[in-house]
Design a protein around this motif. Sequence first.
Motif, short mmCIF file in Angstrom:
data_model
loop_
_atom_site.label_atom_id
_atom_site.label_comp_id
_atom_site.label_asym_id
_atom_site.label_seq_id
_atom_site.Cartn_x
_atom_site.Cartn_y
_atom_site.Cartn_z
N PHE A 217 0.84 -1.20 0.00
CA PHE A 217 0.00 0.00 0.00
C PHE A 217 0.87 1.25 0.00
N ALA A 218 1.93 1.27 0.79
CA ALA A 218 2.82 2.43 0.85
C ALA A 218 3.49 2.66 -0.50
N GLU A 219 3.92 1.58 -1.15
CA GLU A 219 4.54 1.72 -2.47
C GLU A 219 3.54 2.23 -3.50
N ALA A 220 2.29 1.75 -3.43
CA ALA A 220 1.26 2.23 -4.35
C ALA A 220 0.98 3.71 -4.12
N ASP A 221 0.95 4.12 -2.85
CA ASP A 221 0.75 5.53 -2.53
C ASP A 221 1.89 6.39 -3.06
N ALA A 222 3.11 5.89 -2.92
CA ALA A 222 4.28 6.64 -3.40
C ALA A 222 4.23 6.78 -4.93
N ARG A 223 3.84 5.71 -5.62
CA ARG A 223 3.72 5.79 -7.09
C ARG A 223 2.64 6.79 -7.48
N SER A 224 1.52 6.78 -6.79
CA SER A 224 0.43 7.72 -7.08
C SER A 224 0.87 9.15 -6.84
N ALA A 225 1.61 9.38 -5.77
CA ALA A 225 2.07 10.73 -5.45
C ALA A 225 3.06 11.24 -6.50
N SER A 226 3.88 10.35 -7.03
CA SER A 226 4.86 10.78 -8.03
C SER A 226 4.23 11.06 -9.38
N VAL A 227 3.06 10.45 -9.63
CA VAL A 227 2.35 10.67 -10.89
C VAL A 227 1.54 11.95 -10.81
N ALA A 228 1.03 12.27 -9.64
CA ALA A 228 0.14 13.42 -9.45
C ALA A 228 0.85 14.74 -9.56
#
Length: 114
Positions: free
Chosen positions: A103-114
């Motif tokens: 979940f933390a890795e998915a959140d980090a990927r989402s934050a880097s895309v946003a």
Amino acid sequence: MTEETKPMRAPWGDIAPKLTEITDTILFDDVWRRPGLSARDRSMITVASLISLYRINELPFHLGKALENGVTRDEIVEMVTHLAFYAGWPTASTAIGLVRRTFAEADARSASVA
């Protein structure tokens, strides 16, 4: 290409080309694309099996695919909770740590895309 149609590929082609070939063509292209179950359903079954069998090496990859295939975070946590009583407490405890990291890795990927 949608997430559900995005092909999965084995990550070890550099060292085991034949294993990669049969994994990609038989498992990911044939088994995972059979019409009897959705990718979401297959992800839920796969994650539950990997948790139950304590296959912690493969679990993070399939947790990520489960999220991509529409399995919710709440559903994943509920699977782990349910499996604690069938697969064992240590198995669930280990799985929930991997779930947290995924979940933390998915959140980090989402934050880097946003």
